[in-house]
Design an enzyme around this catalytic site. Structure first.
Site: not given
Ligand code: SDX
Length: 431
Positions: A309, A366
């Site tokens: 991320h 996700d």
């Protein structure tokens, strides 16, 4: 907005010039250098591909602490909201700055309910997209077409905007549900105003094929999943919505662009890619090692999907919530999903591998969500549509905030030119 400016707190020496700049401190003590006059005063621009060090705005919607794995919306911690609210309450909070009281919630809920329909011409338009179209392409184009149905109705500007917001929140789930059904030769199912937001989506999608008991179990989980996807400050798709809004383009144009940005596998499309990765591992006798090897190979474009991320350098707090939603959902549905074990095994191996640990690569939002959608019977190609349904609230919150921003101006970054120097034109017969 609550920010502190410190005059002349930063100095830049460049090319024999000294530029003194103000610094800005946010509510949670994050800090910025105000480089508004950088080019005018020094002739230099700041080059920051991917904008990893560049703030585009001051915003009060969401705060992320990537090092600590903290996220709050308008001051309320996400896990509190996910545990105690439904999605419409959180959508209201994001857009209005406060959680709704009973009267406000009742009015907001009835506005959404009254607009939760697809008129006959919208259904006809939807039915004419090729049945092989990816649901995200259908959603993006139908959202853009909503301007043809509802744009420039001569309504007073802010009433029009309020209604555009309501229509998008209300109709997105129905566009998704009807696209699923029409591709399978099934008829449109009108909304049931007695059902909550998530449950009405499942009703519109599965109809009588889903028992009310199982639908309720799934809806409770889906409300939480919509909440953890609702907003994430200046991510790629939200920044796209802001960018498009900055040209004064209409709401549907801005949101259509946001859907396009979210579709990418590096962004919202990762949830679909994670399931494909987990199924690939399963089909290859649980060969986790080859996936890990490929993810670490610089010559291989493959990334470990659902990992890493730009902001979080620790476990994404949303992944923690998503994993608990998955565990609870599978238990209540009585579903034994082997992909969960594959995902947990993959997570364990990666988090013991120095390649991932040294780069602070942890599971993101996700990594687990696709397993929940799969358990609900939602097809893989709709997983990013589920992300869109939640993020619609955040996109609209930032669009509304941007419209009110006193510093708003058209977004137009600069560049450094690296092409051919100026040269004389050569006519065709001389080339
Ligand atoms: C979302 O911004 C948001 O808030 C997004 C989001 C939201 O709610 O809006 O949180 C939603 O988009 C989550 C992310 C979903 N995407 C994925 O899961 C795809 C896989 N992840 C990667 O593509 C990547 O981690 C990104 C795109 C998420 C972040 O990319 P960055 O910040 O540009 O990271 P980077 O490329 O600078 O990575 C640093 C290093 C590099 O290696 P080195 O050059 O240092 O040797 O880490 C490596 C990268 O190659 N790396 C990975 C990796 N992610 C980063 N290596 C293998 N697998 C990965 N997943």
């Amino acid at each position: 907005m609550n920010i502190d400016t410190t005059k002349d707190a930063a100095k830049l020496e460049v090319n024999g010039k000294t530029l003194v700049m103000d610094t800005i401190r946010g509510v949670e003590n994050e800090q910025a250098i105000n480089s508004l006059n950088l080019r005018k005063e020094t002739g230099y621009i700041n080059l920051d591909p991917g904008y990893g060090n560049t703030g585009s705005c001051v915003s009060g919607v969401t705060f992320l602490d990537g090092e600590k794995g903290v996220i709050h919306h308008r001051g309320y911690e996400l896990k509190e909201l996910a545990a105690n609210c439904n999605f419409l309450e959180v959508a209201y909070l994001l857009m209005n700055g406060e959680l709704p009281n009973t009267a406000e919630y009742k009015q907001w809920n009835s506005q959404i309910s009254e607009n939760s329909y697809l008129g006959p011409s919208l259904q006809i338009l939807l039915n004419h997209y090729p049945s092989r179209s990816h649901p995200m392409s259908v959603l993006a184009s139908v959202v853009l077409s909503l301007n043809g149905f509802y744009g420039d109705l001569g309504e007073e500007r802010f009433y029009q905007l309020d209604m555009d917001v309501v229509r998008l929140i209300a109709k997105t789930p129905l566009i998704a549900a009807h696209d699923y059904r029409r591709k399978r030769g099934m008829q449109y199912i009108p909304s049931d105003p007695t059902l909550g937001y998530a449950e009405n989506f499942l009703h519109s999608m599965f109809g009588v094929n889903l028992s009310p008991e199982r639908r309720k179990i799934m809806a409770d989980s889906l409300e939480k999943l919509l909440i953890i996807h609702a907003d994430h400050e200046q991510n790629c798709s939200t920044s796209t919505v802001r960018m498009i809004s900055s040209s004064d383009a209409n709401v549907y144009a801005a949101i259509g662009g946001g859907i396009g940005a979210l579709w990418g596998p590096l962004h919202g499309g990762a949830n679909e890619a994670v399931i494909k990765m987990l199924e690939y591992i399963q089909m290859h006798d649980g060969d986790l090692a080859s996936v890990i090897k490929r993810a670490k190979d610089k010559n291989d474009p493959f990334k470990l999907m659902g990992f890493g991320h730009r902001v979080y350098k620790t476990y994404d707090p949303r992944a923690t919530i998503a994993k608990s939603v998955v565990d609870d959902l599978l238990e209540k549905l009585g579903v034994d999903e082997p992909l969960v074990d594959t995902a947990m095994e993959l997570e364990k191996i990666a988090l013991e591998d120095d390649y991932f640990v040294s780069r602070n690569l942890y599971p993101n939002v996700d990594f687990y969500t696709g397993i929940a959608y799969k358990a609900m019977g939602i097809p893989k190609e709709m997983f990013t549509v589920m992300f869109t349904m939640g993020r619609m609230a955040g996109w609209l919150a930032h669009l509304l905030e941007f419209r009110e921003d006193e510093h708003r101006r058209i977004c137009r970054p600069r560049q450094i030119y690296a092409g051919s120097p100026m040269r004389d034109f050569v006519p065709l017969d001389k080339r």
